[in-house]
Motif scaffolding. Structure first.
Motif, PDB file in Angstrom:
ATOM      1  N   ILE A 168      37.255  34.630  44.958  1.00  0.00           N
ATOM      2  CA  ILE A 168      37.491  35.348  46.381  1.00  0.00           C
ATOM      3  C   ILE A 168      36.260  35.864  46.889  1.00  0.00           C
ATOM      4  CG2 ILE A 168      39.012  36.405  48.022  1.00  0.00           C
ATOM      5  CD1 ILE A 168      41.413  36.128  45.963  1.00  0.00           C
ATOM      6  N   ASP A 169      35.649  35.438  47.990  1.00  0.00           N
ATOM      7  CA  ASP A 169      34.574  36.370  48.710  1.00  0.00           C
ATOM      8  C   ASP A 169      35.254  37.151  49.709  1.00  0.00           C
ATOM      9  OD1 ASP A 169      32.554  37.145  49.774  1.00  0.00           O
ATOM     10  OD2 ASP A 169      31.597  35.145  49.859  1.00  0.00           O
ATOM     11  N   LEU A 170      34.999  38.555  49.655  1.00  0.00           N
ATOM     12  CA  LEU A 170      35.687  39.338  50.522  1.00  0.00           C
ATOM     13  C   LEU A 170      34.221  40.263  51.222  1.00  0.00           C
ATOM     14  CD1 LEU A 170      38.160  41.048  48.298  1.00  0.00           C
ATOM     15  CD2 LEU A 170      38.739  39.455  50.024  1.00  0.00           C
ATOM     16  N   GLY A 171      33.346  39.444  51.500  1.00  0.00           N
ATOM     17  CA  GLY A 171      32.006  40.057  52.159  1.00  0.00           C
ATOM     18  C   GLY A 171      31.332  40.576  51.123  1.00  0.00           C
ATOM     19  N   SER A 172      31.408  41.953  50.901  1.00  0.00           N
ATOM     20  CA  SER A 172      30.534  42.866  50.023  1.00  0.00           C
ATOM     21  C   SER A 172      31.185  42.851  48.649  1.00  0.00           C
ATOM     22  CB  SER A 172      30.497  44.228  50.643  1.00  0.00           C
ATOM     23  OG  SER A 172      31.765  44.777  50.732  1.00  0.00           O
ATOM     24  N   VAL A 173      32.150  42.190  48.551  1.00  0.00           N
ATOM     25  CA  VAL A 173      32.993  42.197  47.372  1.00  0.00           C
ATOM     26  C   VAL A 173      33.181  40.654  46.717  1.00  0.00           C
ATOM     27  CG1 VAL A 173      35.251  42.752  46.010  1.00  0.00           C
ATOM     28  CG2 VAL A 173      34.221  44.307  47.576  1.00  0.00           C
ATOM     29  N   LEU A 174      33.170  40.513  45.410  1.00  0.00           N
ATOM     30  CA  LEU A 174      33.333  39.254  44.959  1.00  0.00           C
ATOM     31  C   LEU A 174      34.425  39.355  43.999  1.00  0.00           C
ATOM     32  CD1 LEU A 174      32.740  36.076  44.816  1.00  0.00           C
ATOM     33  CD2 LEU A 174      31.118  36.793  42.944  1.00  0.00           C
ATOM     34  N   MET A 175      35.828  38.849  44.160  1.00  0.00           N
ATOM     35  CA  MET A 175      36.950  39.065  43.078  1.00  0.00           C
ATOM     36  C   MET A 175      37.241  37.857  42.558  1.00  0.00           C
ATOM     37  SD  MET A 175      40.756  40.073  44.720  1.00  0.00           S
ATOM     38  CE  MET A 175      40.323  41.608  45.134  1.00  0.00           C
ATOM     39  N   GLU A 176      37.527  38.033  41.328  1.00  0.00           N
ATOM     40  CA  GLU A 176      38.094  37.271  40.103  1.00  0.00           C
ATOM     41  C   GLU A 176      39.677  37.494  40.319  1.00  0.00           C
ATOM     42  OE1 GLU A 176      37.616  34.252  37.257  1.00  0.00           O
ATOM     43  OE2 GLU A 176      36.337  35.169  38.489  1.00  0.00           O
ATOM     44  N   ALA A 177      40.590  36.265  40.368  1.00  0.00           N
ATOM     45  CA  ALA A 177      41.857  36.546  40.675  1.00  0.00           C
ATOM     46  C   ALA A 177      42.528  35.896  39.171  1.00  0.00           C
ATOM     47  CB  ALA A 177      42.425  35.949  41.913  1.00  0.00           C
ATOM     48  N   LYS A 178      43.423  36.760  38.705  1.00  0.00           N
ATOM     49  CA  LYS A 178      44.196  36.307  37.448  1.00  0.00           C
ATOM     50  C   LYS A 178      45.580  36.548  37.901  1.00  0.00           C
ATOM     51  CE  LYS A 178      40.533  35.290  34.968  1.00  0.00           C
ATOM     52  NZ  LYS A 178      40.415  34.012  34.745  1.00  0.00           N
ATOM     53  N   SER A 179      46.517  35.570  37.578  1.00  0.00           N
ATOM     54  CA  SER A 179      47.956  36.049  37.710  1.00  0.00           C
ATOM     55  C   SER A 179      48.715  35.360  36.508  1.00  0.00           C
ATOM     56  CB  SER A 179      48.467  35.109  38.914  1.00  0.00           C
ATOM     57  OG  SER A 179      48.253  33.787  38.763  1.00  0.00           O
ATOM     58  N   THR A 180      49.990  35.854  36.371  1.00  0.00           N
ATOM     59  CA  THR A 180      50.587  35.368  35.380  1.00  0.00           C
ATOM     60  C   THR A 180      52.106  35.283  35.646  1.00  0.00           C
ATOM     61  OG1 THR A 180      51.363  35.934  32.923  1.00  0.00           O
ATOM     62  CG2 THR A 180      50.979  37.807  34.136  1.00  0.00           C
ATOM     63  N   THR A 181      53.207  34.444  35.012  1.00  0.00           N
ATOM     64  CA  THR A 181      54.376  34.191  35.211  1.00  0.00           C
ATOM     65  C   THR A 181      55.329  35.245  34.204  1.00  0.00           C
ATOM     66  OG1 THR A 181      54.614  32.359  34.060  1.00  0.00           O
ATOM     67  CG2 THR A 181      54.350  32.184  36.549  1.00  0.00           C
ATOM     68  N   GLN A 182      54.270  35.970  33.301  1.00  0.00           N
ATOM     69  CA  GLN A 182      54.956  36.590  32.319  1.00  0.00           C
ATOM     70  C   GLN A 182      55.199  37.866  32.644  1.00  0.00           C
ATOM     71  OE1 GLN A 182      55.811  34.746  29.076  1.00  0.00           O
ATOM     72  NE2 GLN A 182      55.276  33.117  30.628  1.00  0.00           N
ATOM     73  N   ALA A 183      55.676  38.871  31.602  1.00  0.00           N
ATOM     74  CA  ALA A 183      55.891  40.340  31.927  1.00  0.00           C
ATOM     75  C   ALA A 183      54.704  41.300  31.655  1.00  0.00           C
ATOM     76  CB  ALA A 183      57.183  40.704  31.225  1.00  0.00           C
ATOM     77  N   SER A 184      53.871  40.574  31.033  1.00  0.00           N
ATOM     78  CA  SER A 184      52.563  41.372  30.458  1.00  0.00           C
ATOM     79  C   SER A 184      51.488  40.490  30.608  1.00  0.00           C
ATOM     80  CB  SER A 184      52.836  42.061  29.381  1.00  0.00           C
ATOM     81  OG  SER A 184      52.962  41.352  28.359  1.00  0.00           O
ATOM     82  N   MET A 185      50.221  40.944  30.615  1.00  0.00           N
ATOM     83  CA  MET A 185      48.915  40.333  30.469  1.00  0.00           C
ATOM     84  C   MET A 185      47.767  41.169  29.996  1.00  0.00           C
ATOM     85  SD  MET A 185      47.072  37.696  33.258  1.00  0.00           S
ATOM     86  CE  MET A 185      46.222  38.911  34.281  1.00  0.00           C
ATOM     87  N   SER A 186      47.193  40.716  29.017  1.00  0.00           N
ATOM     88  CA  SER A 186      46.089  41.349  28.646  1.00  0.00           C
ATOM     89  C   SER A 186      44.756  41.059  29.568  1.00  0.00           C
ATOM     90  CB  SER A 186      45.513  40.816  26.975  1.00  0.00           C
ATOM     91  OG  SER A 186      46.637  41.124  26.351  1.00  0.00           O
ATOM     92  N   VAL A 187      43.922  42.081  29.882  1.00  0.00           N
ATOM     93  CA  VAL A 187      42.690  41.826  30.226  1.00  0.00           C
ATOM     94  C   VAL A 187      41.641  41.562  29.421  1.00  0.00           C
ATOM     95  CG1 VAL A 187      41.013  43.036  31.998  1.00  0.00           C
ATOM     96  CG2 VAL A 187      43.564  43.460  32.118  1.00  0.00           C
ATOM     97  N   LYS A 188      40.786  40.691  29.496  1.00  0.00           N
ATOM     98  CA  LYS A 188      39.866  40.213  28.780  1.00  0.00           C
ATOM     99  C   LYS A 188      38.598  40.790  29.405  1.00  0.00           C
ATOM    100  CE  LYS A 188      42.421  36.183  27.109  1.00  0.00           C
ATOM    101  NZ  LYS A 188      42.220  34.785  26.876  1.00  0.00           N
TER     102      LYS A 188
END
Length: 105
Positions: A48-68
């Motif tokens: 996602i391009d937010l102008g001055s910010v470039l975003m990586e989007a992650k999502s999960t249907t689980q109750a937890s998620m590890s950040v890599k």
């Protein structure tokens, strides 16, 4: 019978329907611009391009998620190459990509 190239690519595509829908919702909610092929194309990295910010989007249907660490390094490198600040969004969603609420009544 040989596998069709499209089907081989489709099997390798790890983002599920809820992930794609979550990314679209987040892009709309933040008034950003989605990147073609969810950042998989050369010259259009990140999700996602937010102008001055470039975003990586992650999502999960689980109750937890590890950040890599690789996710953070990847978006930092891609944002820096465009002169932008990096960001990582983590969304907890249901199978319809609606945000999960843990608020109790």
């Amino acid at each position: 019978m040989p596998e069709l190239p499209y089907m081989l690519r489709r099997q390798q595509h790890r983002i599920g329907k809820s992930g794609r829908n979550s990314e679209k919702r987040l892009t709309r909610d933040l008034e950003g611009r989605g990147r073609p092929a969810s950042g998989a194309m050369a010259g259009a990295k990140g999700d996602i391009d937010l102008g001055s910010v470039l975003m990586e989007a992650k999502s999960t249907t689980q109750a937890s998620m590890s950040v890599k660490l690789d996710w953070l390094l990847k978006i930092a490198r891609e944002a820096r190459s465009e002169g932008k600040s990096p960001a990582l969004s983590v969304s907890f969603v249901d199978r319809r990509a609606s945000p999960v609420s843990t608020a109790s009544g």
